[in-house]
Design a protein around this motif. Structure first.
Motif, PDB file in Angstrom:
ATOM      1  N   LYS A 124      39.871  74.740  10.189  1.00 56.68           N
ATOM      2  CA  LYS A 124      40.560  75.799  10.926  1.00 56.68           C
ATOM      3  C   LYS A 124      41.863  76.023  10.190  1.00 56.68           C
ATOM      4  O   LYS A 124      42.677  75.111  10.076  1.00 56.68           O
ATOM      5  CB  LYS A 124      40.803  75.369  12.379  1.00 56.68           C
ATOM      6  CG  LYS A 124      41.565  76.372  13.198  1.00 56.68           C
ATOM      7  CD  LYS A 124      40.741  77.596  13.487  1.00 56.68           C
ATOM      8  CE  LYS A 124      41.492  78.515  14.431  1.00 56.68           C
ATOM      9  NZ  LYS A 124      40.838  79.747  14.661  1.00 56.68           N
ATOM     10  N   ASN A 125      42.037  77.212   9.659  1.00 62.01           N
ATOM     11  CA  ASN A 125      43.224  77.542   8.871  1.00 62.01           C
ATOM     12  C   ASN A 125      43.417  76.565   7.713  1.00 62.01           C
ATOM     13  O   ASN A 125      44.532  76.137   7.415  1.00 62.01           O
ATOM     14  CB  ASN A 125      44.476  77.588   9.753  1.00 62.01           C
ATOM     15  CG  ASN A 125      44.384  78.655  10.814  1.00 62.01           C
ATOM     16  OD1 ASN A 125      43.776  79.703  10.599  1.00 62.01           O
ATOM     17  ND2 ASN A 125      44.962  78.400  11.963  1.00 62.01           N
ATOM     18  N   GLY A 126      42.312  76.166   7.090  1.00 63.25           N
ATOM     19  CA  GLY A 126      42.373  75.295   5.931  1.00 63.25           C
ATOM     20  C   GLY A 126      42.606  73.829   6.237  1.00 63.25           C
ATOM     21  O   GLY A 126      42.740  73.022   5.332  1.00 63.25           O
ATOM     22  N   LYS A 127      42.673  73.458   7.518  1.00 67.88           N
ATOM     23  CA  LYS A 127      42.912  72.070   7.890  1.00 67.88           C
ATOM     24  C   LYS A 127      41.681  71.522   8.610  1.00 67.88           C
ATOM     25  O   LYS A 127      41.094  72.204   9.447  1.00 67.88           O
ATOM     26  CB  LYS A 127      44.121  71.950   8.818  1.00 67.88           C
ATOM     27  CG  LYS A 127      45.419  72.373   8.175  1.00 67.88           C
ATOM     28  CD  LYS A 127      46.568  72.224   9.140  1.00 67.88           C
ATOM     29  CE  LYS A 127      47.864  72.678   8.482  1.00 67.88           C
ATOM     30  NZ  LYS A 127      48.990  72.607   9.393  1.00 67.88           N
ATOM     31  N   SER A 128      41.307  70.288   8.258  1.00 63.23           N
ATOM     32  CA  SER A 128      40.171  69.680   8.943  1.00 63.23           C
ATOM     33  C   SER A 128      40.623  69.083  10.264  1.00 63.23           C
ATOM     34  O   SER A 128      41.763  68.672  10.428  1.00 63.23           O
ATOM     35  CB  SER A 128      39.537  68.600   8.077  1.00 63.23           C
ATOM     36  OG  SER A 128      40.429  67.541   7.880  1.00 63.23           O
ATOM     37  N   VAL A 129      39.702  69.075  11.208  1.00 58.71           N
ATOM     38  CA  VAL A 129      39.991  68.560  12.537  1.00 58.71           C
ATOM     39  C   VAL A 129      38.970  67.484  12.866  1.00 58.71           C
ATOM     40  O   VAL A 129      37.773  67.706  12.747  1.00 58.71           O
ATOM     41  CB  VAL A 129      39.905  69.686  13.599  1.00 58.71           C
ATOM     42  CG1 VAL A 129      40.110  69.135  14.992  1.00 58.71           C
ATOM     43  CG2 VAL A 129      40.919  70.773  13.299  1.00 58.71           C
ATOM     44  N   LEU A 130      39.434  66.332  13.245  1.00 58.25           N
ATOM     45  CA  LEU A 130      38.559  65.272  13.734  1.00 58.25           C
ATOM     46  C   LEU A 130      39.273  64.632  14.911  1.00 58.25           C
ATOM     47  O   LEU A 130      40.367  64.097  14.771  1.00 58.25           O
ATOM     48  CB  LEU A 130      38.271  64.228  12.655  1.00 58.25           C
ATOM     49  CG  LEU A 130      37.441  63.028  13.118  1.00 58.25           C
ATOM     50  CD1 LEU A 130      36.079  63.478  13.638  1.00 58.25           C
ATOM     51  CD2 LEU A 130      37.272  62.036  11.996  1.00 58.25           C
ATOM     52  N   LEU A 131      38.667  64.754  16.072  1.00 53.60           N
ATOM     53  CA  LEU A 131      39.260  64.210  17.290  1.00 53.60           C
ATOM     54  C   LEU A 131      38.367  63.094  17.806  1.00 53.60           C
ATOM     55  O   LEU A 131      37.145  63.218  17.797  1.00 53.60           O
ATOM     56  CB  LEU A 131      39.376  65.303  18.356  1.00 53.60           C
ATOM     57  CG  LEU A 131      40.111  66.571  17.928  1.00 53.60           C
ATOM     58  CD1 LEU A 131      39.904  67.665  18.953  1.00 53.60           C
ATOM     59  CD2 LEU A 131      41.579  66.283  17.741  1.00 53.60           C
ATOM     60  N   CYS A 172      36.051  69.852  16.326  1.00 56.19           N
ATOM     61  CA  CYS A 172      36.744  71.103  16.633  1.00 56.19           C
ATOM     62  C   CYS A 172      37.298  70.975  18.049  1.00 56.19           C
ATOM     63  O   CYS A 172      36.610  70.485  18.952  1.00 56.19           O
ATOM     64  CB  CYS A 172      35.754  72.266  16.545  1.00 56.19           C
ATOM     65  SG  CYS A 172      36.416  73.841  17.091  1.00 56.19           S
ATOM     66  N   GLN A 173      38.511  71.381  18.257  1.00 53.72           N
ATOM     67  CA  GLN A 173      39.114  71.264  19.570  1.00 53.72           C
ATOM     68  C   GLN A 173      38.426  72.141  20.608  1.00 53.72           C
ATOM     69  O   GLN A 173      38.415  71.808  21.797  1.00 53.72           O
ATOM     70  CB  GLN A 173      40.624  71.536  19.516  1.00 53.72           C
ATOM     71  CG  GLN A 173      41.028  72.877  19.003  1.00 53.72           C
ATOM     72  CD  GLN A 173      41.216  72.904  17.490  1.00 53.72           C
ATOM     73  OE1 GLN A 173      40.533  72.218  16.743  1.00 53.72           O
ATOM     74  NE2 GLN A 173      42.155  73.725  17.038  1.00 53.72           N
ATOM     75  N   VAL A 174      37.818  73.246  20.184  1.00 51.98           N
ATOM     76  CA  VAL A 174      37.074  74.083  21.126  1.00 51.98           C
ATOM     77  C   VAL A 174      35.821  73.349  21.593  1.00 51.98           C
ATOM     78  O   VAL A 174      35.439  73.434  22.762  1.00 51.98           O
ATOM     79  CB  VAL A 174      36.722  75.455  20.491  1.00 51.98           C
ATOM     80  CG1 VAL A 174      35.834  76.272  21.403  1.00 51.98           C
ATOM     81  CG2 VAL A 174      38.003  76.216  20.157  1.00 51.98           C
ATOM     82  N   GLU A 175      35.205  72.588  20.694  1.00 52.32           N
ATOM     83  CA  GLU A 175      34.046  71.777  21.064  1.00 52.32           C
ATOM     84  C   GLU A 175      34.427  70.788  22.170  1.00 52.32           C
ATOM     85  O   GLU A 175      33.705  70.616  23.149  1.00 52.32           O
ATOM     86  CB  GLU A 175      33.530  71.027  19.830  1.00 52.32           C
ATOM     87  CG  GLU A 175      32.353  70.124  20.104  1.00 52.32           C
ATOM     88  CD  GLU A 175      31.975  69.268  18.899  1.00 52.32           C
ATOM     89  OE1 GLU A 175      30.969  68.561  18.998  1.00 52.32           O
ATOM     90  OE2 GLU A 175      32.687  69.289  17.865  1.00 52.32           O
ATOM     91  N   LEU A 176      35.577  70.150  22.029  1.00 54.30           N
ATOM     92  CA  LEU A 176      36.058  69.213  23.040  1.00 54.30           C
ATOM     93  C   LEU A 176      36.314  69.934  24.363  1.00 54.30           C
ATOM     94  O   LEU A 176      35.867  69.489  25.425  1.00 54.30           O
ATOM     95  CB  LEU A 176      37.345  68.519  22.562  1.00 54.30           C
ATOM     96  CG  LEU A 176      38.116  67.712  23.597  1.00 54.30           C
ATOM     97  CD1 LEU A 176      37.265  66.600  24.188  1.00 54.30           C
ATOM     98  CD2 LEU A 176      39.383  67.152  22.982  1.00 54.30           C
ATOM     99  N   ALA A 177      37.016  71.053  24.313  1.00 53.26           N
ATOM    100  CA  ALA A 177      37.319  71.801  25.535  1.00 53.26           C
ATOM    101  C   ALA A 177      36.050  72.251  26.242  1.00 53.26           C
ATOM    102  O   ALA A 177      35.936  72.135  27.464  1.00 53.26           O
ATOM    103  CB  ALA A 177      38.211  73.005  25.210  1.00 53.26           C
TER     104      ALA A 177
END
Length: 142
Positions: free
Chosen positions: A23-30, A39-44
């Protein structure tokens, strides 16, 4: 049955390489409660998704309701499903459950402080639902 016995060939098979969602060139791992989200939307959506969670949260905005009051407001939900969804929302920290030590037991549900941060989202979803109904359907007063 082995892969060879099944007639499936693994020639040229390469395992999927992990590619983080960007997302905007940054990886997300929660990592939340030992579950990984990319992805934070996946979590939400995991917390809020489904047919009933948003509806329950909507009715608890600004109100503390007992189980039977919720059941009366959400007429199409089964008792079993309401119990399940309330437990999941409580586990997620979005609602609080207060049990009064009396006979018969009195249990009240309300939005937690963190759950109240969903108010703008619930309002936007409500507005979208009404706009969609007016554009593609109709509002019927009973």
């Amino acid at each position: 049955m082995s892969v060879a016995a099944s007639g499936v060939s693994l020639v040229g098979y390469q395992p999927l390489n992990f590619q983080p969602m960007l997302k905007n060139g940054k990886s997300v791992l929660l990592d939340v409660n030992s579950r990984r989200y990319y992805c934070q939307v996946e979590l939400a959506m995991d917390l809020l998704g489904g047919k009933w969670k948003g509806v329950i949260l909507w009715y608890l905005q600004g109100d503390t309701l007992r189980f039977t009051e919720l059941r009366k407001r959400i007429v199409t939900i089964s008792e079993k499903m309401l119990i399940r969804e309330l437990r999941e929302l409580e586990k997620a920290g979005l609602i609080t459950r207060k049990v009064y030590p009396e006979v018969p037991p009195k249990v009240e549900y309300s939005l937690s402080d963190f759950g109240q941060t969903l108010a703008p989202l619930l309002s936007a979803v409500s507005d979208f639902g009404m706009s969609y109904a007016l554009k593609f359907g109709q509002q019927v007063e009973e």
